[in-house]
Write a protein that holds these residues in place. Structure first.
Motif, PDB file in Angstrom:
ATOM      1  N   GLU A  18       0.850  -1.198   0.000  1.00  0.00           N
ATOM      2  CA  GLU A  18       0.000   0.000   0.000  1.00  0.00           C
ATOM      3  C   GLU A  18       0.885   1.247   0.000  1.00  0.00           C
ATOM      4  O   GLU A  18       1.758   1.394   0.853  1.00  0.00           O
ATOM      5  CB  GLU A  18      -0.939  -0.021   1.219  1.00  0.00           C
ATOM      6  N   GLY A  31     -19.195   7.121   0.642  1.00  0.00           N
ATOM      7  CA  GLY A  31     -20.575   7.259   1.128  1.00  0.00           C
ATOM      8  C   GLY A  31     -20.721   8.280   2.236  1.00  0.00           C
ATOM      9  O   GLY A  31     -21.443   8.029   3.206  1.00  0.00           O
ATOM     10  N   ASN A  36     -21.331   3.206   1.251  1.00  0.00           N
ATOM     11  CA  ASN A  36     -22.405   2.515   0.518  1.00  0.00           C
ATOM     12  C   ASN A  36     -21.704   1.401  -0.272  1.00  0.00           C
ATOM     13  O   ASN A  36     -21.343   1.562  -1.418  1.00  0.00           O
ATOM     14  CB  ASN A  36     -23.068   3.557  -0.394  1.00  0.00           C
ATOM     15  N   VAL A 157       4.368   0.837  -5.295  1.00  0.00           N
ATOM     16  CA  VAL A 157       4.903   0.047  -6.412  1.00  0.00           C
ATOM     17  C   VAL A 157       5.076   0.988  -7.596  1.00  0.00           C
ATOM     18  O   VAL A 157       4.148   1.706  -7.967  1.00  0.00           O
ATOM     19  CB  VAL A 157       3.939  -1.103  -6.789  1.00  0.00           C
ATOM     20  N   GLU A 432     -11.278  -0.160  -9.970  1.00  0.00           N
ATOM     21  CA  GLU A 432     -11.274   1.035 -10.793  1.00  0.00           C
ATOM     22  C   GLU A 432     -10.050   1.137 -11.695  1.00  0.00           C
ATOM     23  O   GLU A 432     -10.006   2.002 -12.577  1.00  0.00           O
ATOM     24  CB  GLU A 432     -11.328   2.237  -9.852  1.00  0.00           C
ATOM     25  N   LEU A 445     -18.072   0.414  -5.508  1.00  0.00           N
ATOM     26  CA  LEU A 445     -17.427  -0.453  -4.503  1.00  0.00           C
ATOM     27  C   LEU A 445     -17.803  -1.908  -4.742  1.00  0.00           C
ATOM     28  O   LEU A 445     -16.977  -2.795  -4.566  1.00  0.00           O
ATOM     29  CB  LEU A 445     -17.806   0.002  -3.090  1.00  0.00           C
TER      30      LEU A 445
HETATM   31  C1  LIG Z   1     -15.411  10.770  -1.827  1.00  0.00           C
HETATM   32  C2  LIG Z   1     -15.753   9.441  -2.444  1.00  0.00           C
HETATM   33  C3  LIG Z   1     -16.877   8.760  -2.012  1.00  0.00           C
HETATM   34  C4  LIG Z   1     -17.211   7.535  -2.604  1.00  0.00           C
HETATM   35  N1  LIG Z   1     -18.314   6.875  -2.144  1.00  0.00           N
HETATM   36  C5  LIG Z   1     -18.644   5.681  -2.706  1.00  0.00           C
HETATM   37  C6  LIG Z   1     -19.737   4.930  -2.197  1.00  0.00           C
HETATM   38  O1  LIG Z   1     -20.357   5.274  -1.192  1.00  0.00           O
HETATM   39  N2  LIG Z   1     -20.071   3.772  -2.839  1.00  0.00           N
HETATM   40  C7  LIG Z   1     -19.369   3.317  -3.933  1.00  0.00           C
HETATM   41  O2  LIG Z   1     -19.719   2.267  -4.473  1.00  0.00           O
HETATM   42  N3  LIG Z   1     -18.295   3.986  -4.393  1.00  0.00           N
HETATM   43  C8  LIG Z   1     -17.906   5.140  -3.802  1.00  0.00           C
HETATM   44  N4  LIG Z   1     -16.803   5.810  -4.263  1.00  0.00           N
HETATM   45  C9  LIG Z   1     -15.989   5.170  -5.318  1.00  0.00           C
HETATM   46  C10 LIG Z   1     -15.129   4.045  -4.690  1.00  0.00           C
HETATM   47  O3  LIG Z   1     -14.508   4.524  -3.525  1.00  0.00           O
HETATM   48  C11 LIG Z   1     -14.090   3.531  -5.674  1.00  0.00           C
HETATM   49  O4  LIG Z   1     -14.724   3.162  -6.880  1.00  0.00           O
HETATM   50  C12 LIG Z   1     -13.378   2.325  -5.084  1.00  0.00           C
HETATM   51  O5  LIG Z   1     -12.733   2.677  -3.865  1.00  0.00           O
HETATM   52  C13 LIG Z   1     -12.340   1.767  -6.038  1.00  0.00           C
HETATM   53  O6  LIG Z   1     -11.702   0.696  -5.407  1.00  0.00           O
HETATM   54  P1  LIG Z   1     -10.272   0.185  -5.855  1.00  0.00           P
HETATM   55  O7  LIG Z   1      -9.906  -0.905  -4.935  1.00  0.00           O
HETATM   56  O8  LIG Z   1     -10.263  -0.086  -7.303  1.00  0.00           O
HETATM   57  O9  LIG Z   1      -9.292   1.407  -5.628  1.00  0.00           O
HETATM   58  P2  LIG Z   1      -9.071   2.322  -4.343  1.00  0.00           P
HETATM   59  O10 LIG Z   1     -10.159   2.150  -3.370  1.00  0.00           O
HETATM   60  O11 LIG Z   1      -8.778   3.679  -4.881  1.00  0.00           O
HETATM   61  O12 LIG Z   1      -7.770   1.707  -3.659  1.00  0.00           O
HETATM   62  C14 LIG Z   1      -6.529   1.795  -4.282  1.00  0.00           C
HETATM   63  C15 LIG Z   1      -5.450   1.693  -3.220  1.00  0.00           C
HETATM   64  O13 LIG Z   1      -4.217   1.454  -3.880  1.00  0.00           O
HETATM   65  C16 LIG Z   1      -3.239   2.350  -3.357  1.00  0.00           C
HETATM   66  N5  LIG Z   1      -2.280   2.575  -4.450  1.00  0.00           N
HETATM   67  C17 LIG Z   1      -2.442   3.289  -5.572  1.00  0.00           C
HETATM   68  N6  LIG Z   1      -1.353   3.226  -6.356  1.00  0.00           N
HETATM   69  C18 LIG Z   1      -0.466   2.444  -5.704  1.00  0.00           C
HETATM   70  C19 LIG Z   1       0.855   2.005  -5.996  1.00  0.00           C
HETATM   71  N7  LIG Z   1       1.485   2.364  -7.112  1.00  0.00           N
HETATM   72  N8  LIG Z   1       1.493   1.203  -5.098  1.00  0.00           N
HETATM   73  C20 LIG Z   1       0.865   0.808  -3.934  1.00  0.00           C
HETATM   74  N9  LIG Z   1      -0.386   1.215  -3.604  1.00  0.00           N
HETATM   75  C21 LIG Z   1      -1.041   2.015  -4.486  1.00  0.00           C
HETATM   76  C22 LIG Z   1      -4.012   3.567  -2.946  1.00  0.00           C
HETATM   77  O14 LIG Z   1      -3.293   4.299  -1.946  1.00  0.00           O
HETATM   78  C23 LIG Z   1      -5.301   2.958  -2.414  1.00  0.00           C
HETATM   79  O15 LIG Z   1      -5.219   2.640  -1.051  1.00  0.00           O
HETATM   80  C24 LIG Z   1     -16.419   7.009  -3.660  1.00  0.00           C
HETATM   81  C25 LIG Z   1     -15.278   7.697  -4.072  1.00  0.00           C
HETATM   82  C26 LIG Z   1     -14.943   8.886  -3.465  1.00  0.00           C
HETATM   83  C27 LIG Z   1     -13.692   9.605  -3.931  1.00  0.00           C
END
Ligand SMILES: Cc1cc2nc3c(=O)[nH]c(=O)nc-3n(C[C@H](O)[C@H](O)[C@H](O)COP(=O)(O)OP(=O)(O)OC[C@H]3O[C@@H](n4cnc5c(N)ncnc54)[C@H](O)[C@@H]3O)c2cc1C
Length: 473
Positions: A18, A31, A36, A157, A432, A445
């Motif tokens: 991380e 959320g 959510n 990374v 994402e 999510l």
């Molecule tokens: C303010 C806000 C509110 C939201 N509310 C909702 C909601 O209520 N419901 C919903 O469905 N969606 C919501 N979303 C969208 C949702 O949060 C994202 O779609 C979701 O978190 C994506 O998940 P992920 O695991 O792909 O990436 P992320 O949750 O973005 O996690 C990626 C992780 O990887 C780490 N990372 C990135 N690059 C590197 C690297 N090179 N090396 C090591 N670590 C790295 C980051 O620090 C992070 O911890 C919200 C988004 C925001 C910004």
């Protein structure tokens, strides 16, 4: 985190890398701090790259059903999914074996199995029962601990390189020139993932923030900053209505915000027209909803009360709303004339219908004076302005509050069954980081968790299969 839990539960030795100083920050921010985390009525059609998403989610639900640990919950999910919505609503009130309602999908089954109690709100949005995002994070952290998953924070990374000659093995180059070796990798680095993380051969669409406020021509809206109204907003391009949302519209000095605007921002291009109907909640004045479906739908989708992607005529929508509004205003004027007399003014006709600042802007847009007597021409003009308030969109209003990114690694490069790169065994990309996004309402999510669980499990089992093959050699 979900990928790591699933991989560890499938028998792999797992390490989470991380970049920031703690894991799960995005969950805490989601959320409005309540997370959510899924939706009871996930529809693949709501996602960008819907066909790929449909395949992935079908495999995911199937996998959860056949997974022995999740099987009990998933059986409930299956029976709940087969049930018509009307019956399911009653059924959801019934309490399942663990004192929880039946699980509507595999993500919920996964969380429930790990101890998360949850509840359903409007439009199927699912939240932790504790009403705090930290409850979701606590459950994931505990599951990581229980499976002795190593978590390394402050470990960014920079590049992931396949080790040539070693099929299915990888070198991860970390900031500060440390390296980590892995047999399989799940890239779950979110929407702003650096393109450079993966080898150049992976096709990638440059990301842009969406699911946020829309900047518009500010001439009228700048006087309505922070005012909330309920209505419908349609997104129009060259006379065609592309999408329509019903719900709260929050005016900002630069444009519009709120869930309706957020959802429309996914389809919006600069130059599109936003057709705001401030009476869109009134029966017979729905406009875009009626034009898209002939009658208002009660099927909630991603976040606002109604959401429809519709290839309907914007003109038909506006005239349907206008006719309804005109009849409504005429009845209203007749009633008010009984109180205020025949010289009822435009201001008196608008008072109590919309807020005073909105009334002033509507009157100016309609080209009528507030102190003018409400004659037929003024009434027509006001009905038009109230139902077809048109402003042009300029772009995203504030990228910092956007919830997701459009773009990422091309879905065509990955197998929907495992999220594994077709040309690079052992490399999986989820959430994402892929070119997938969806409206508000728990969809994003849900996608992140479902793909994480599927890929984590496949990475572990694929790794085991590869290890077996290697040992045999
Ligand atoms: C303010 C806000 C509110 C939201 N509310 C909702 C909601 O209520 N419901 C919903 O469905 N969606 C919501 N979303 C969208 C949702 O949060 C994202 O779609 C979701 O978190 C994506 O998940 P992920 O695991 O792909 O990436 P992320 O949750 O973005 O996690 C990626 C992780 O990887 C780490 N990372 C990135 N690059 C590197 C690297 N090179 N090396 C090591 N670590 C790295 C980051 O620090 C992070 O911890 C919200 C988004 C925001 C910004």
């Amino acid at each position: 985190m979900a990928a790591a839990v699933a991989a560890a539960e499938a028998g792999a030795r797992v390490c989470v890398l991380e970049a920031s100083d703690r894991i799960g920050r995005p969950i805490l921010a989601s959320g409005n701090g309540r997370c959510n985390f899924s939706n009871a009525r996930i529809e693949a059609a709501q996602y960008h790259n819907a066909a790929f998403v449909a395949d992935v989610l079908a495999v995911f639900e199937q996998t959860v059903r056949t997974d022995t640990k999740l099987n009990a919950r998933a059986t409930q999910a299956r029976s709940s999914q087969r049930m018509p919505h009307s019956r399911r609503a009653d059924h959801d009130d019934q309490v399942g074996a663990l004192g929880m309602p039946e699980c509507p999908n595999g993500v919920v089954a996964f969380f429930q199995q790990h101890g998360l109690a949850w509840r359903e709100e409007a439009e199927g949005r699912l939240y932790p029962l504790a009403n705090k995002a930290s409850a979701v994070l606590d459950v994931l952290r505990a599951a990581l601990d229980a499976r002795a998953v190593e978590v390394r924070c402050n470990a960014r990374v920079e590049r992931l390189e396949p080790c040539f000659g070693k099929r299915g093995s990888f070198t991860l180059r970390l900031e500060g020139s440390t390296t980590v070796r892995a047999r399989a990798v799940v890239v779950a680095s979110g929407g702003a993932t650096a393109r450079t993380l993966l080898p150049d051969a992976f096709s990638y669409t440059t990301t842009r923030p969406v699911l946020g406020p829309i900047a518009t021509d500010a001439r009228f809206v700048r006087r309505l900053d922070n005012i909330r109204a309920k209505g419908t907003v349609a997104l129009e391009r060259q006379g065609r209505m592309l999408a329509c949302e019903r719900g709260e519209i929050m005016f900002r000095s630069y444009g519009i915000s709120g869930i309706a605007a957020f959802n429309l921002s996914r389809h919006m291009q600069p130059g599109d027209v936003l057709q705001i109907n401030l009476l869109g909640q009134l029966p017979g004045v729905q406009g875009c909803v009626a034009a898209a479906h002939g009658e208002p739908s009660t099927a909630g989708t991603g976040g606002s009360e109604y959401a429809h992607r519709a290839d309907a005529s914007a003109k038909a929508s506006a005239s349907a709303a206008f006719a309804g509004a005109n009849a409504f205003m005429r009845r209203r004027a007749d009633d008010l004339r009984a109180v205020y007399g025949e010289s009822l003014t435009c201001a008196e006709a608008l008072r109590g219908l919309v807020l005073p600042s909105v009334a002033n802007v509507v009157a100016e847009y309609a080209g009528v004076r507030m102190d003018a007597v409400l004659d037929d021409a003024a009434l027509d003009a006001l009905a038009g302005a109230l139902t077809n308030f048109r402003i042009s969109a300029c772009g995203i209003g504030d990228a910092r509050v956007c919830q997701v990114h459009r773009g990422g690694f091309a879905v065509e490069s990955f197998a929907p069954q495992t999220l594994e790169a077709l040309r690079q065994p052992g490399l999986h990309v989820v959430g994402e980081a892929l070119d997938v996004d969806a409206p508000c309402g728990g969809y994003n999510l849900h996608w992140a968790f479902a793909t994480g669980i599927l890929a984590g499990r496949a990475a572990a089992l694929g790794g085991a299969a590869r290890r077996k093959a290697k040992d045999a050699r």
